[in-house]
Design a protein around this motif. Structure first.
Motif, short mmCIF file in Angstrom:
data_model
loop_
_atom_site.label_atom_id
_atom_site.label_comp_id
_atom_site.label_asym_id
_atom_site.label_seq_id
_atom_site.Cartn_x
_atom_site.Cartn_y
_atom_site.Cartn_z
N SER A 76 0.84 -1.19 0.00
CA SER A 76 0.00 0.00 0.00
C SER A 76 0.88 1.24 0.00
O SER A 76 2.01 1.22 0.49
CB SER A 76 -0.92 0.02 1.22
OG SER A 76 -0.16 0.03 2.42
N GLY A 78 2.22 4.59 1.25
CA GLY A 78 2.30 5.26 2.53
C GLY A 78 2.42 6.76 2.40
O GLY A 78 1.61 7.51 2.93
N LYS A 79 3.41 7.20 1.63
CA LYS A 79 3.62 8.64 1.45
C LYS A 79 4.37 8.90 0.16
O LYS A 79 5.05 8.01 -0.39
CB LYS A 79 4.37 9.22 2.63
CG LYS A 79 5.71 8.59 2.91
CD LYS A 79 6.37 9.24 4.11
CE LYS A 79 7.63 8.48 4.51
NZ LYS A 79 7.35 7.20 5.16
N GLN A 247 -4.60 14.03 14.37
CA GLN A 247 -4.94 14.64 13.10
C GLN A 247 -6.44 14.91 13.03
O GLN A 247 -7.25 14.10 13.45
CB GLN A 247 -4.55 13.72 11.95
CG GLN A 247 -3.05 13.48 11.86
CD GLN A 247 -2.68 12.60 10.70
OE1 GLN A 247 -3.55 12.19 9.94
NE2 GLN A 247 -1.41 12.31 10.55
N ASN A 258 -9.60 1.13 0.50
CA ASN A 258 -8.19 1.41 0.76
C ASN A 258 -7.92 2.86 0.40
O ASN A 258 -8.79 3.57 -0.08
CB ASN A 258 -7.27 0.45 -0.03
CG ASN A 258 -7.54 0.52 -1.52
OD1 ASN A 258 -7.46 1.57 -2.10
ND2 ASN A 258 -7.86 -0.62 -2.11
N ASN A 259 -6.70 3.27 0.61
CA ASN A 259 -6.40 4.68 0.44
C ASN A 259 -6.32 5.13 -1.02
O ASN A 259 -6.15 6.31 -1.29
CB ASN A 259 -5.10 5.06 1.16
CG ASN A 259 -3.91 4.23 0.71
OD1 ASN A 259 -3.94 3.62 -0.34
ND2 ASN A 259 -2.86 4.21 1.52
N VAL A 287 1.21 12.40 2.99
CA VAL A 287 0.84 11.14 3.62
C VAL A 287 -0.64 10.88 3.37
O VAL A 287 -1.47 11.77 3.62
CB VAL A 287 1.12 11.15 5.14
CG1 VAL A 287 0.69 9.84 5.78
CG2 VAL A 287 2.59 11.41 5.40
N TYR A 288 -0.96 9.70 2.86
CA TYR A 288 -2.34 9.36 2.56
C TYR A 288 -3.19 9.25 3.82
O TYR A 288 -2.65 8.94 4.90
CB TYR A 288 -2.40 8.03 1.81
CG TYR A 288 -2.35 8.15 0.31
CD1 TYR A 288 -3.50 8.45 -0.42
CD2 TYR A 288 -1.16 7.97 -0.37
CE1 TYR A 288 -3.46 8.55 -1.80
CE2 TYR A 288 -1.11 8.07 -1.76
CZ TYR A 288 -2.26 8.36 -2.46
OH TYR A 288 -2.21 8.47 -3.82
N ALA A 290 -5.32 7.55 6.62
CA ALA A 290 -5.21 6.20 7.17
C ALA A 290 -6.51 5.43 7.00
O ALA A 290 -6.51 4.20 6.92
CB ALA A 290 -4.83 6.27 8.64
N ASP A 291 -7.65 6.13 6.97
CA ASP A 291 -8.95 5.48 6.83
C ASP A 291 -9.94 6.47 6.24
O ASP A 291 -9.55 7.54 5.77
CB ASP A 291 -9.45 4.96 8.19
CG ASP A 291 -9.42 6.04 9.27
OD1 ASP A 291 -9.70 7.21 8.94
OD2 ASP A 291 -9.12 5.72 10.43
N GLY A 294 -9.75 9.89 7.69
CA GLY A 294 -8.44 10.52 7.71
C GLY A 294 -8.33 11.68 6.75
O GLY A 294 -9.26 12.02 6.01
#
Length: 448
Positions: A76, A78-79, A247, A258-259, A287-288, A290-291, A294
């Motif tokens: 996945s 992450g950033k 955040q 998913n992101n 940064v994507y 998280a859910d 987010g």
């Protein structure tokens, strides 16, 4: 009044030096190696950092992300680190097993290469410096304890130098020459070495966590809601001072798979454009979420641990974008940090040697070399005294410690808890030895 201050300081200085010197040398050498990691990695990973893909067609960042997701199935995103020329941008991916990779994209957003971050020079040196490659919590405690005793060595060394009037001594013996050299280097290094030790506190497993917790519990000092967990030399690129902020959440409650496939989520290109509208220039990281609740987190940091990604502490910023509307929910700049956040934001790059460029690296390097010289002079001084048939170790004066010595150690013990615990153990041992020797002496006198 008991005035037994010099003797316990001398013995503690001597035995502490012998106990922590091996680790001190290791930390100094590994720290020196880490100082120049951007230069070393720019040479070692020239293709990854600056190379071009054979594919010349330009694609969008969103298309590049889809290509990476298809190529690295099970990973996945992450950033994404949007780098400034001449550096290639980076995409960090990871899987459920904790494996991660860094994908490098050229200015056409085409894949150049990939890299396992755990096999890089900087990762090796950082791990070597913090835990001697063991990643053990116990070793991290030992490293912190070594730093605490280094502070004591500096203070006690200065005290003994002036107490003995060593610098004014005209004795020309070789033993005293080495001792003088040891003392002079120690005094010259006192302030810069103390600064390096103090700025290393953010990585400490005990004191770092306590300071972070204090900052979180006292917003007027911290204002960054620091978590209990202290910072490490191997975390992501979000600025340390805001890395553990709670955040803000996006407004939309849409469920996400998913992101990358979240219905209604903003495109990466849109987030990049929104960041630029907020005057956030490259280099920065995204940064994507998280859910489904987010947000997109866009940040510029001064302590990223990534060549080409660090900025001045004054340029640090962290902005949170709603993943559905793209609106800015919150933005935090360096000026918004409390004293603890600002201390760490300045201290970490100063410790790592890139706060003010190459002069910072050279200054740290000189301090490290001089410190190794001071250690060498101290050892040679001891060896010379051995050859002259004098005592190999400082003799114990069988008197109670003076109030000054006790208060000095008590203050240091409060400031540095691990040091305090070790001193408490030593004090108990000293007390037992003192009364045991005293009782033997009394018994000997009575038997005569």
């Amino acid at each position: 009044m008991n005035n037994n201050t010099f003797n316990p300081f001398r013995r503690l200085h001597f035995y502490a030096a012998w106990f922590i010197t091996p680790l001190l040398i290791t930390l100094t050498l590994s720290g020196t190696g880490f100082l120049f990691y951007p230069e070393v990695e720019s040479y070692l990973y020239e293709k990854e950092f600056f190379g071009m893909s054979e594919t010349k067609e330009t694609q969008s960042m969103d298309e590049a992300i889809k290509e990476i997701s298809a190529k690295y199935e099970g990973y996945s995103i992450g950033k994404i680190s949007m780098m400034e020329e001449p550096y290639n941008s980076r995409v960090t991916i990871s899987n459920e097993n904790g494996d991660s990779r860094t994908i490098f994209l050229d200015d056409s957003n085409q894949i150049v290469s990939s890299q396992d971050p755990s096999n890089t020079y900087s990762y090796f040196m950082r791990n070597f410096h913090s835990s001697l490659l063991t990643e053990s919590t116990f070793m991290r405690y030992l490293v912190e304890l070594t730093a605490c005793w280094t502070v004591f060595l500096i203070i006690s060394g200065i005290y003994m130098t002036f107490k003995k009037k060593l610098l004014a001594n005209k004795n020309k013996s070789k033993s005293l020459k080495f001792q003088k050299a040891h003392a002079i280097l120690g005094i010259a290094l006192a302030i810069p070495l103390m600064v390096i030790v103090i700025t290393g506190i953010p990585w400490s497993v005990f004191m770092g966590s306590q300071i972070a917790k204090f900052g979180q519990e006292h917003p007027e000092i911290g204002r960054t809601e620091l978590r209990y967990t202290p910072p490490q030399s191997d975390v992501d690129e979000i600025p340390w001072a805001t890395r553990s902020l709670n955040q803000p959440a996006s407004d939309d409650k849409t469920e996400a798979n998913n992101n990358l496939n979240n219905p209604g989520q903003q495109s990466l290109e849109s987030v990049i454009a929104k960041a630029q509208d907020e005057k956030i220039s490259r280099p920065f990281s995204i940064v994507y979420p998280a859910d489904e609740k987010g947000v997109f987190t866009v940040s510029k940091g001064s302590n990223t641990g990534v060549p080409g990604l660090d900025v001045s502490p004054y340029e640090e910023t962290t902005a949170y974008f709603d993943q559905y509307s793209g609106n800015v929910i919150a933005k935090i700049n360096f000026e918004d940090y409390g004293i603890i956040g600002k201390w760490f934001t300045w201290g970490i790059p100063l410790h790592e040697g890139h706060l003010f460029g190459m002069p910072n690296k050279i200054l740290n390097l000189v301090v490290c070399i001089a410190f190794l010289g001071a250690i060498t002079m101290g050892f040679l001084s001891w060896m010379r005294r051995m050859k002259q048939g004098e005592s190999k170790t400082p003799r114990r004066v069988n008197k109670q410690w003076s109030l000054v010595a006790i208060l000095a150690l008590l203050i240091l013990g409060i400031i540095m808890p691990l040091f305090g615990i070790s001193i408490l153990i030593i004090f108990v041992i000293e007390t037992i030895v003192y009364y045991s020797s005293k009782n033997k002496r009394i018994s000997s006198e009575l038997s005569k």
